[in-house]
Design an enzyme around this catalytic site. Sequence first.
Site, PDB file in Angstrom:
ATOM      1  N   ASN A 115      66.134  28.871  69.195  1.00 13.74           N
ATOM      2  CA  ASN A 115      67.586  29.198  68.775  1.00 13.74           C
ATOM      3  C   ASN A 115      68.335  28.386  69.768  1.00 13.74           C
ATOM      4  O   ASN A 115      68.404  28.820  71.013  1.00 13.74           O
ATOM      5  CB  ASN A 115      67.639  30.656  68.698  1.00 13.74           C
ATOM      6  CG  ASN A 115      69.252  30.841  68.859  1.00 13.74           C
ATOM      7  OD1 ASN A 115      70.183  30.055  68.378  1.00 13.74           O
ATOM      8  ND2 ASN A 115      69.491  32.393  68.673  1.00 13.74           N
ATOM      9  N   HIS A 148      72.139  28.597  60.389  1.00 12.36           N
ATOM     10  CA  HIS A 148      71.740  28.609  62.027  1.00 12.36           C
ATOM     11  C   HIS A 148      69.981  28.787  61.869  1.00 12.36           C
ATOM     12  O   HIS A 148      69.529  29.800  61.243  1.00 12.36           O
ATOM     13  CB  HIS A 148      72.716  29.900  62.514  1.00 12.36           C
ATOM     14  CG  HIS A 148      72.234  30.389  64.040  1.00 12.36           C
ATOM     15  ND1 HIS A 148      72.211  29.239  65.066  1.00 12.36           N
ATOM     16  CD2 HIS A 148      71.814  31.480  64.502  1.00 12.36           C
ATOM     17  CE1 HIS A 148      71.593  30.012  66.033  1.00 12.36           C
ATOM     18  NE2 HIS A 148      71.635  31.159  65.837  1.00 12.36           N
ATOM     19  N   CYS A 208      76.473  31.759  68.693  1.00 12.62           N
ATOM     20  CA  CYS A 208      75.717  31.064  67.723  1.00 12.62           C
ATOM     21  C   CYS A 208      76.636  30.612  66.537  1.00 12.62           C
ATOM     22  O   CYS A 208      76.266  29.598  65.791  1.00 12.62           O
ATOM     23  CB  CYS A 208      74.613  31.872  67.152  1.00 12.62           C
ATOM     24  SG  CYS A 208      73.400  32.185  68.252  1.00 12.62           S
TER      25      CYS A 208
HETATM   26  N1  ACO Z   1      55.637  39.049  73.222  1.00 12.70           N
HETATM   27  C1  ACO Z   1      55.119  39.933  73.069  1.00 12.70           C
HETATM   28  N2  ACO Z   1      55.646  41.202  72.679  1.00 12.70           N
HETATM   29  C2  ACO Z   1      56.775  41.458  72.736  1.00 12.70           C
HETATM   30  C3  ACO Z   1      57.721  40.083  73.158  1.00 12.70           C
HETATM   31  C4  ACO Z   1      56.842  39.037  73.283  1.00 12.70           C
HETATM   32  N3  ACO Z   1      57.510  37.746  73.594  1.00 12.70           N
HETATM   33  N4  ACO Z   1      58.943  40.606  72.851  1.00 12.70           N
HETATM   34  C5  ACO Z   1      58.858  41.886  72.500  1.00 12.70           C
HETATM   35  N5  ACO Z   1      57.627  42.332  72.360  1.00 12.70           N
HETATM   36  C6  ACO Z   1      57.230  43.713  72.104  1.00 12.70           C
HETATM   37  C7  ACO Z   1      58.222  44.676  71.978  1.00 12.70           C
HETATM   38  O1  ACO Z   1      58.040  45.244  73.513  1.00 12.70           O
HETATM   39  C8  ACO Z   1      57.700  45.763  71.346  1.00 12.70           C
HETATM   40  O2  ACO Z   1      56.556  46.407  71.749  1.00 12.70           O
HETATM   41  P1  ACO Z   1      56.522  48.170  71.794  1.00 12.70           P
HETATM   42  O3  ACO Z   1      56.405  48.426  70.213  1.00 12.70           O
HETATM   43  O4  ACO Z   1      55.151  48.466  72.606  1.00 12.70           O
HETATM   44  O5  ACO Z   1      57.802  48.748  72.511  1.00 12.70           O
HETATM   45  C9  ACO Z   1      57.140  44.979  70.026  1.00 12.70           C
HETATM   46  O6  ACO Z   1      56.786  43.567  70.635  1.00 12.70           O
HETATM   47  C10 ACO Z   1      58.018  44.938  69.075  1.00 12.70           C
HETATM   48  O7  ACO Z   1      59.578  44.531  69.318  1.00 12.70           O
HETATM   49  P2  ACO Z   1      60.594  44.346  68.392  1.00 12.70           P
HETATM   50  O8  ACO Z   1      61.924  44.021  69.366  1.00 12.70           O
HETATM   51  O9  ACO Z   1      60.407  45.426  67.748  1.00 12.70           O
HETATM   52  O10 ACO Z   1      60.030  43.123  67.489  1.00 12.70           O
HETATM   53  P3  ACO Z   1      60.842  42.766  66.171  1.00 12.70           P
HETATM   54  O11 ACO Z   1      59.942  42.313  65.052  1.00 12.70           O
HETATM   55  O12 ACO Z   1      62.321  43.159  66.088  1.00 12.70           O
HETATM   56  O13 ACO Z   1      61.048  40.951  66.524  1.00 12.70           O
HETATM   57  C11 ACO Z   1      62.755  39.709  67.372  1.00 12.70           C
HETATM   58  C12 ACO Z   1      61.716  40.768  67.907  1.00 12.70           C
HETATM   59  C13 ACO Z   1      61.870  38.358  67.148  1.00 12.70           C
HETATM   60  C14 ACO Z   1      63.912  39.292  68.551  1.00 12.70           C
HETATM   61  C15 ACO Z   1      63.650  39.832  66.072  1.00 12.70           C
HETATM   62  O14 ACO Z   1      64.010  41.290  66.106  1.00 12.70           O
HETATM   63  C16 ACO Z   1      64.905  39.240  65.960  1.00 12.70           C
HETATM   64  O15 ACO Z   1      64.643  37.828  65.621  1.00 12.70           O
HETATM   65  N6  ACO Z   1      66.060  39.433  65.818  1.00 12.70           N
HETATM   66  C17 ACO Z   1      67.386  38.832  65.738  1.00 12.70           C
HETATM   67  C18 ACO Z   1      67.630  37.870  66.988  1.00 12.70           C
HETATM   68  C19 ACO Z   1      68.698  37.087  66.267  1.00 12.70           C
HETATM   69  O16 ACO Z   1      68.809  36.634  65.298  1.00 12.70           O
HETATM   70  N7  ACO Z   1      69.658  36.473  67.273  1.00 12.70           N
HETATM   71  C20 ACO Z   1      70.566  35.759  66.607  1.00 12.70           C
HETATM   72  C21 ACO Z   1      71.965  35.636  67.409  1.00 12.70           C
HETATM   73  S1  ACO Z   1      71.611  34.853  69.131  1.00 12.70           S
HETATM   74  C22 ACO Z   1      73.022  34.463  69.567  1.00 12.70           C
HETATM   75  O17 ACO Z   1      74.006  34.715  68.989  1.00 12.70           O
HETATM   76  C23 ACO Z   1      72.971  33.817  71.137  1.00 12.70           C
END
Ligand code: ACO
Length: 328
Positions: free
Chosen positions: A285, A255, A121
């Site tokens: 993204n 980003h 990214c």
């Molecule tokens: N729909 C519904 N539920 C979901 C989904 C979905 N699409 N995805 C995950 N869940 C569930 C999980 O299974 C989990 O359930 P559980 O508690 O029963 O296990 C719950 O939702 C919470 O999941 P978390 O992973 O804890 O959710 P979080 O609040 O951390 O959000 C997210 C997830 C959006 C991915 C966040 O962590 C994030 O944005 N992280 C950073 C991503 C990023 O910045 N990437 C950058 C670089 S990308 C690159 O370089 C190519």
Amino acid sequence: MAKGLNMKQYSKILGTGSYLPPRVMSNQDFEKMIETSDEWIVSRSGIRNRHFVDHTEGLVDIIEVAARRAIEASGISISDIDGIIVGTTSGDYVFPSAACDLQARLGITNTCAAFDIQAACSGFIYALSVADKFMQAGAMRYVLVIGGEVISNYINWEDRTTSVLFGDGAGAVVLGLSDEAGILSTHIHADGRYRDLLYAKHNWKETGKTISRPFIVMEGKEVFKVAVNTLNDMVEEALVANNLEKSDIDWLVPHQANLRIIAATAKKLDLPMERVIVTVEEQGNTSAGSIPLALDEGVRDGRIKRGELLLLEAFGGGFTWGSALIRY
Ligand code: ACO
């Protein structure tokens, strides 16, 4: 002293361009495919829609459109370009590079250097930084810098924790050497110890034969934490290097991974969200594509004006991260 002697020249953004493939996939479309909900996706990431190529478009098709738009906006002619740098992780070929492919598509026959940079990214910021260094060294005068991805090639459509987050798209800028202020600084960094938190890995049999395509694997929560802290340090680094204050910044062009990460960076800068270019809701993204896509949107809709101070920042797989402080 003769005019121009020892005068600082800057790499200046002469023009911007971008392209999104027309096919849009909404959160509701994902609801039909996997166990997810519009409410979950919007509340965790801010994303509502994203664009994907269909089978007729590859990476070079989309970066070519962005490049031609940037060149047209810059006012230079294609033959003036003496460097092409593409930030991407999703080229159509293992080799040659997307930059070489693009050079041929654009009909550039001056044998200028053309190469890709892979920094996930952060690819566009890395490419911008490298272009600026070549220009400051006197090796290039007009450089086409691109960030673009067909990241859908690496999406595991059954993995709800990643599939809903990404989109395809490309953006481009033409940089030209100028006496007017332009890129004031770039900073790029990496820490490979974090490589297992976010990756797409080739899967090899012992025979060395590919058994399946690579797909994105991400420890979202961990990435989130490191990203927010690192972005805060990055803002500080850019301001200190230029002896500037937070209040000097007119626009944050971040980003676009997650609205919550963007909001945290804006808060650190004491910038209201009205001074942040946000595209993540409609684009997801787009990895290396997201910053030049956002920049082009801000320029073309008239929000970003000549003379204003822009902070561009990125964080991604590697981990890699970087910033550019630019007088537009
Ligand atoms: N729909 C519904 N539920 C979901 C989904 C979905 N699409 N995805 C995950 N869940 C569930 C999980 O299974 C989990 O359930 P559980 O508690 O029963 O296990 C719950 O939702 C919470 O999941 P978390 O992973 O804890 O959710 P979080 O609040 O951390 O959000 C997210 C997830 C959006 C991915 C966040 O962590 C994030 O944005 N992280 C950073 C991503 C990023 O910045 N990437 C950058 C670089 S990308 C690159 O370089 C190519």
